[in-house]
Design a protein around this motif. Structure first.
Motif, mmCIF file in Angstrom:
data_model
loop_
_atom_site.group_PDB
_atom_site.id
_atom_site.type_symbol
_atom_site.label_atom_id
_atom_site.label_comp_id
_atom_site.label_asym_id
_atom_site.label_seq_id
_atom_site.Cartn_x
_atom_site.Cartn_y
_atom_site.Cartn_z
ATOM 1 N N LEU A 1 -39.237 -80.731 -12.407
ATOM 2 C CA LEU A 1 -38.333 -81.859 -12.232
ATOM 3 C C LEU A 1 -36.894 -81.521 -12.598
ATOM 4 C CD1 LEU A 1 -40.630 -84.679 -13.671
ATOM 5 C CD2 LEU A 1 -40.151 -84.162 -11.276
ATOM 6 N N VAL A 2 -36.708 -80.579 -13.527
ATOM 7 C CA VAL A 2 -35.345 -80.165 -13.881
ATOM 8 C C VAL A 2 -34.664 -79.522 -12.679
ATOM 9 C CG1 VAL A 2 -33.959 -78.643 -15.342
ATOM 10 C CG2 VAL A 2 -35.876 -79.903 -16.329
ATOM 11 N N ALA A 3 -35.394 -78.651 -11.976
ATOM 12 C CA ALA A 3 -34.829 -78.012 -10.780
ATOM 13 C C ALA A 3 -34.575 -79.045 -9.684
ATOM 14 C CB ALA A 3 -35.767 -76.920 -10.272
ATOM 15 N N GLU A 4 -35.443 -80.050 -9.574
ATOM 16 C CA GLU A 4 -35.233 -81.098 -8.567
ATOM 17 C C GLU A 4 -33.966 -81.900 -8.844
ATOM 18 O OE1 GLU A 4 -38.550 -83.636 -7.900
ATOM 19 O OE2 GLU A 4 -39.975 -81.970 -7.685
ATOM 20 N N ALA A 5 -33.610 -82.003 -10.122
ATOM 21 C CA ALA A 5 -32.421 -82.780 -10.506
ATOM 22 C C ALA A 5 -31.161 -81.924 -10.556
ATOM 23 C CB ALA A 5 -32.653 -83.438 -11.864
ATOM 24 N N GLU A 6 -31.228 -80.689 -10.122
ATOM 25 C CA GLU A 6 -30.078 -79.774 -10.192
ATOM 26 C C GLU A 6 -28.826 -80.415 -9.610
ATOM 27 O OE1 GLU A 6 -28.237 -76.023 -11.143
ATOM 28 O OE2 GLU A 6 -30.055 -77.064 -11.819
ATOM 29 N N HIS A 7 -27.741 -80.336 -10.369
ATOM 30 C CA HIS A 7 -26.431 -80.932 -10.045
ATOM 31 C C HIS A 7 -26.444 -82.457 -10.157
ATOM 32 C CE1 HIS A 7 -25.381 -76.959 -8.791
ATOM 33 N NE2 HIS A 7 -26.124 -76.995 -7.702
ATOM 34 N N PHE B 1 -40.430 -77.985 -16.095
ATOM 35 C CA PHE B 1 -39.854 -76.664 -15.840
ATOM 36 C C PHE B 1 -40.507 -75.913 -14.683
ATOM 37 C CE2 PHE B 1 -39.287 -76.885 -20.690
ATOM 38 C CZ PHE B 1 -38.161 -77.681 -20.543
ATOM 39 N N GLY B 2 -41.687 -76.382 -14.235
ATOM 40 C CA GLY B 2 -42.372 -75.708 -13.142
ATOM 41 C C GLY B 2 -43.077 -74.436 -13.602
ATOM 42 N N HIS B 3 -43.606 -73.671 -12.649
ATOM 43 C CA HIS B 3 -44.282 -72.423 -12.987
ATOM 44 C C HIS B 3 -44.180 -71.441 -11.828
ATOM 45 C CE1 HIS B 3 -47.578 -74.630 -10.856
ATOM 46 N NE2 HIS B 3 -47.763 -73.434 -10.324
ATOM 47 N N VAL B 4 -44.452 -70.173 -12.138
ATOM 48 C CA VAL B 4 -44.519 -69.138 -11.104
ATOM 49 C C VAL B 4 -45.985 -68.842 -10.829
ATOM 50 C CG1 VAL B 4 -42.285 -68.146 -11.739
ATOM 51 C CG2 VAL B 4 -44.385 -67.276 -12.815
ATOM 52 N N GLY B 5 -46.256 -68.197 -9.707
ATOM 53 C CA GLY B 5 -47.622 -67.862 -9.350
ATOM 54 C C GLY B 5 -48.300 -67.013 -10.410
ATOM 55 N N GLY B 6 -49.538 -67.372 -10.755
ATOM 56 C CA GLY B 6 -50.287 -66.625 -11.748
ATOM 57 C C GLY B 6 -49.981 -66.993 -13.185
ATOM 58 N N ALA B 7 -49.162 -68.039 -13.387
ATOM 59 C CA ALA B 7 -48.793 -68.427 -14.758
ATOM 60 C C ALA B 7 -50.012 -68.885 -15.544
ATOM 61 C CB ALA B 7 -47.736 -69.519 -14.721
ATOM 62 N N PHE B 8 -50.980 -69.473 -14.854
ATOM 63 C CA PHE B 8 -52.212 -69.918 -15.491
ATOM 64 C C PHE B 8 -53.281 -69.997 -14.412
ATOM 65 C CE2 PHE B 8 -49.430 -73.508 -14.576
ATOM 66 C CZ PHE B 8 -50.214 -74.268 -13.714
ATOM 67 N N THR B 9 -54.513 -70.194 -14.817
ATOM 68 C CA THR B 9 -55.619 -70.254 -13.868
ATOM 69 C C THR B 9 -55.372 -71.343 -12.835
ATOM 70 O OG1 THR B 9 -57.147 -69.534 -15.593
ATOM 71 C CG2 THR B 9 -58.103 -70.546 -13.630
#
Length: 338
Positions: A91-97, A74-82
């Motif tokens: 990988l889900v976003a990479e496979a979009e469509h 699912f990936g992450h946004v900046g600051g999601a963890f240390t």
């Protein structure tokens, strides 16, 4: 374009089924033993579908640690963890469509199975640290070499996820169940690697051909392919007999009057290690040291036996994959193929 080679009635039926599933977006579950080419069928389905212009993204669930599942998929946004300074596309976003191919789906931890089920049912996911969900336009194709129904009954795989994935089941039989495909596949690999390696073609005695057909091929198509590569590299331009075939002969049908020598020279003798010394060492400390040494050697050997496949190595050792992976981390071991 992916081409799956074969000549048997079973092969032609599999190709028909794959083509039929390509016309929909329904989930596909590809089942079959290791080495039969399950990813090839996934690629064939993808390339014949309306999603062919977009990527097929493979995910090896057996090599995906429990704690990295959400971040990887699912990936992450900046600051999601240390240490998460910037945005990471999963990988889900990479496979979009396109298509998300989940190999070794049986190795997925139950806590992550819930997250995958949500992705399939709701067609959405949430990157780590993000407050809003994202829509996902991906097709799911999963593959397994395990009996998922047995895994469900044992409580290791969620029944709701099993039935959600098993909309379009596709079973790929082992090579010994479709022996008619052996000559076609073998000749294909011989031609392919003769051209790729620049090696002269090899010939086979009638006895060797009979042995190739009688052999059970426990490694399936992958083992057959490696056999073709071996004889081309080792005996280019020669005539190969049974003795030169790199097979596990104890798994082959007996061939009369054939003496099978070792295929490789015996290793040089190795000096025996001295017995461990326990001088001035308390029993508890000595026991802990020896147990740790044994555990490390055992885990390394199982990983080597199964080519770095964590799920298969865990099953062979009788441990749950999570516990097996914890031992790997304790001893600093990786899943590199042996």
């Amino acid at each position: 374009m992916t081409v799956v080679i074969g000549s048997s009635a079973t092969h032609h039926r599999l190709i028909e089924l794959a083509s039929a599933t390509a016309s929909t977006d329904a989930e596909v579950l590809i089942m079959g033993p290791s080495g039969v080419g399950k990813e090839l069928y996934a690629r064939l389905i993808h390339e014949q579908s309306a999603r062919a212009r977009y990527p097929l993204v493979p995910v090896n669930c057996g090599a995906l640690p429990l704690e990295l599942f959400e971040n990887e998929l699912f990936g992450h946004v900046g600051g999601a963890f240390t240490g998460a300074r910037g945005h990471s596309t999963g990988l889900v976003a990479e496979a979009e469509h396109g298509t998300l191919f989940l190999d070794e789906i049986d190795a997925m931890h139950p806590s992550n199975q819930v997250k995958l089920l949500r992705l399939i049912q709701q067609k959405e996911y949430r990157p780590l640290g993000d407050a809003r969900p994202r829509r996902a336009d991906v097709r799911i194709i999963a593959a397994t070499n395990a009996n998922l129904l047995t895994e469900v009954q044992a409580g290791r795989f969620r029944a709701d996820l099993f039935f959600r994935l098993r909309v379009l089941p596709l079973r790929v039989p082992s090579l010994k169940e479709r022996r008619e495909d052996i000559p076609t596949l073998f000749d294909h690999f011989l031609q392919k690697y003769s051209a790729e390696y620049g090696k002269a073609p090899v010939r086979f005695t009638a006895r060797a051909r009979e042995h190739l057909l009688a052999y059970d091929w426990p490694g399936n198509v992958r083992e057959l392919e490696n056999c073709a590569r071996y004889v081309l590299c080792t005996y280019p331009g020669a005539t190969v007999d049974v003795e030169q075939l790199p097979l596990l002969h104890e798994l082959a049908e007996p061939v009369r009057d054939v003496s099978i020598p070792a295929l490789a020279p015996l290793p040089e003798p190795v000096e025996e290690e001295p017995a461990p010394s326990f001088a001035h060492e308390p029993l508890k400390a000595a026991k802990k040291r020896l147990v740790s040494a044994f555990e490390r050697a055992y885990i390394e050997e199982k990983l080597h036996e199964h080519g770095g496949n964590i799920a298969a190595a865990a099953r062979a050792s009788g441990k749950h994959r999570r516990a097996f992976f914890a031992l790997m981390r304790r001893y600093g071991l990786t899943a590199s193929p042996g």
